[in-house]
Design an enzyme around this catalytic site. Structure first.
Site, mmCIF file in Angstrom:
data_model
loop_
_atom_site.group_PDB
_atom_site.id
_atom_site.type_symbol
_atom_site.label_atom_id
_atom_site.label_comp_id
_atom_site.label_asym_id
_atom_site.label_seq_id
_atom_site.Cartn_x
_atom_site.Cartn_y
_atom_site.Cartn_z
ATOM 1 N N PHE A 143 0.838 -1.192 0.000
ATOM 2 C CA PHE A 143 0.000 0.000 0.000
ATOM 3 C C PHE A 143 0.876 1.246 0.000
ATOM 4 O O PHE A 143 1.949 1.246 0.594
ATOM 5 C CB PHE A 143 -0.931 -0.039 1.212
ATOM 6 C CG PHE A 143 -1.798 -1.273 1.190
ATOM 7 C CD1 PHE A 143 -3.009 -1.267 0.511
ATOM 8 C CD2 PHE A 143 -1.367 -2.459 1.777
ATOM 9 C CE1 PHE A 143 -3.785 -2.415 0.425
ATOM 10 C CE2 PHE A 143 -2.137 -3.611 1.698
ATOM 11 C CZ PHE A 143 -3.343 -3.599 1.023
ATOM 12 N N GLU A 144 0.395 2.294 -0.641
ATOM 13 C CA GLU A 144 1.203 3.506 -0.799
ATOM 14 C C GLU A 144 1.622 4.115 0.528
ATOM 15 O O GLU A 144 2.605 4.822 0.619
ATOM 16 C CB GLU A 144 0.452 4.541 -1.625
ATOM 17 C CG GLU A 144 -0.802 5.055 -0.970
ATOM 18 C CD GLU A 144 -1.789 5.590 -1.994
ATOM 19 O OE1 GLU A 144 -1.880 6.794 -2.140
ATOM 20 O OE2 GLU A 144 -2.482 4.788 -2.653
#
Lengths: 253, 322
Positions: free
Chosen positions: A50-51
């Site tokens: 996930f970013e």
């Protein structure tokens, strides 16, 4: 179409595209559902990240967004935005990004910023987040969008995330040597992109969806001649999706 | 006596001392996680005006400060709170109705801009955004481009100077905010800061800013925080103010301590959707409570207990998140 909803079919159709060994970047919304579903059913050997910086969480509970503490739990490493977003384009890795969008054009360019004039929009959406980065740097993008004429448009109101840009080799000529859209998962079917034009075509339609419905809901001409009918969701797939992945119906509708 | 007596202060004192009208302020945390809410609420309570907010993906503190009329300029990548507000509600209202000036970047771009500020370089290159409207369209009007803390251009697309081949890069201007707000899990009584879970871009933001205000869940002895220095995030000398604020990120989550509060975020969504309800919300939850402690009392122990994180998983297992 009975026995399952549009969102369920979208999550499963996208999940089926993910394979063991893939390194998958997931955004908020249906992307999160598809990622968690893929981890449970199709690709337990895929790595999800996930970013925000969570790398390979156990996903025991469905994260609602990429900022959810559930993306930090049972991970191999917890980092931050720069670490996570730099992995997207890492030359050693083949990364696939899952991105939702409000508008899409025939080359898979995405708009998650606004409708109307940018400075005084009729409708403001959240903005790029990490989508522009994922679209620029990942090895491939799978996007999610409801199949409606106002969303499948000739021209985006704002180009947030670059797909195949203007088709052909225009993406590479922008200075983006890798990546580009792989598939668009809608509530009616799955679209893919032709070589060498990079124009969208209908790869498959969901059970019982006539191609006419897809043509009526797409705001530009699209080749439907090669479309095959997808397998409907199995009872087992639906059970895992409903009972294990999203029992609270946080994203499922 | 400890090393931080001169830095330890209430949210009210931190805001009075360090946050002036017109200041450029970076917000730590991410959407529904680790927002510096105790300090943000105090900014709203004191009626600070004309803030220039800089953030990547933000949610609750961003929306509250815009809704309370504290913000006139905003540089951001994303404003959203998941199912509770797919697009932040007062943010959306402000943009659609021309109430603030705004400029869009991406998460990577904003994070790299903070890193450039931290590194002391005036810009930083990236490949992200080539061909997009994120780099084509400026958000701020030309008239403010010469002001302090506003970049003279949004971005510049240039050729890689080390190559004769065609290799365009996006040059991003550095950010050096006046103040960085960070909410951390722990601060040692020597001033060392420890963020657990994900750090987002909080460390880059803190290192890029002139003044760093850290609020925290717990203040622990120096001997405890120095037992595992590999886990620490910032050294004491980068921190200017320390605010002890348990539940200081509520209604957003704080990994290892508590989850986000679905009840309050739903209540917020309803309130923010209507101007009259919104004024009532501000009155009830911000202006009508004198302090962070009074705010927590109003939220109530029952709610806070239900949000408590499982020590192993870091979130509230099985919490009703609808």
């Amino acid at each position: 179409m009975t026995g399952y909803t549009d969102t369920e079919m979208m999550a499963l159709a996208a999940g089926r595209l993910i394979k063991d060994g893939d390194i998958v970047f997931a955004g908020t919304g249906v992307s999160m559902l598809a990622a968690t579903t893929a981890k449970r059913i199709y690709a337990p050997g895929a790595v999800f990240f996930f970013e925000t910086g969570g790398i390979d969480p156990d996903l025991r509970e469905l994260p609602m967004t990429v900022g959810d503490p559930r993306v930090m739990s049972g991970t191999s490493i917890n980092t931050g935005l720069i670490d996570a977003l730099s992995l997207l384009g890492h030359r050693k890795l083949r990364t696939i990004a899952l991105l939702g969008t409000a508008q899409i054009d025939r080359y898979g360019n995405l708009n998650t910023t606004s409708l109307g004039d940018y400075h005084r929009p009729a409708t403001r959406f959240p903005g790029s987040g990490g989508a522009c980065d994922a679209a620029s740097c990942a090895s491939g993008v799978i996007s999610f969008v409801k199949h409606e004429k106002r969303r499948f448009v000739e021209k985006l109101d704002y180009l947030t995330s670059v797909g195949w840009y203007r088709g052909g080799d225009s993406r590479r000529r922008l200075g983006l040597p890798r990546g580009g859209p792989i598939a668009v998962v809608t509530n009616l079917g799955v679209m893919k992109f032709d070589d060498p034009t990079k124009e969208m075509y209908l790869a498959c339609r969901y059970p019982g969806v006539p191609v006419e419905t897809i043509l009526e809901n797409t705001g530009f001409p699209v080749d439907v001649s090669r479309a095959v009918e997808t397998e409907p969701p199995s009872a087992e797939e639906l059970k895992i999706l409903r009972d294990e992945v999203d029992p609270q119906r946080l994203i499922l509708q | 006596m400890s090393d931080i007596d001169d830095k330890l202060m209430s949210p009210a004192d931190a805001v009075r001392r360090f946050i002036e009208n017109g200041a450029q302020v970076s917000l730590g945390g991410f959407t529904i996680n680790r927002n510096p809410m105790a300090v943000a609420c105090e900014i709203a309570r004191q009626g600070v005006r004309d803030l220039h907010l800089v953030c990547h993906s933000h949610g609750q503190a961003l929306d509250l400060l815009i809704g309370a009329g504290c913000v006139s300029r905003l540089e951001l990548a994303y404003g959203g709170n998941g199912r509770y507000a797919p697009t932040c509600i007062r943010f959306r209202d402000a943009v659609e109705n021309n109430k603030i000036l705004f400029e869009d970047y991406s998460n990577y771009q904003m994070s790299l801009r903070f890193l450039a500020g931290a590194l002391g370089v005036s810009y930083i290159p990236s490949k992200s955004g080539l061909g997009s409207d994120v780099i084509r369209l400026e958000g701020f009007p030309p008239g403010i481009r010469k002001e302090r803390n506003v970049a003279s251009k949004k971005v510049v697309v240039a050729q890689n100077p080390f190559s004769n081949d065609d290799d365009p890069v996006v040059l991003l201007p550095a950010l050096t905010p006046d103040v960085a707000l960070v909410h951390a899990q722990y601060v040692g009584d020597d001033g060392t800061v420890r963020i657990t879970g994900l750090s987002f871009a909080d460390i880059e933001q803190a290192k890029s800013a002139d003044v760093v205000i850290v609020s925290c869940e717990e203040i622990v002895p120096r001997s405890v925080i120095r037992r595992d220095p590999d886990a620490n995030s910032l050294p004491p000398f980068l921190v200017d103010a320390i605010v002890h604020a348990p539940h200081g990120a509520h209604p957003t989550a704080c990994y290892g301590f508590y989850d986000y509060d679905p009840g309050h975020l739903n209540l917020y969504r309803v309130a923010a959707g209507d101007d009259e309800n919104w004024r009532a919300y501000l009155e009830k939850w911000i202006y009508g409570v004198p302090s962070h402690e009074a705010y927590l009392e109003k939220i109530g122990d029952t709610v806070l207990r239900a949000l408590r994180a499982d020590p192993e998983r870091g979130y509230a297992v099985g919490l009703d998140r609808k």
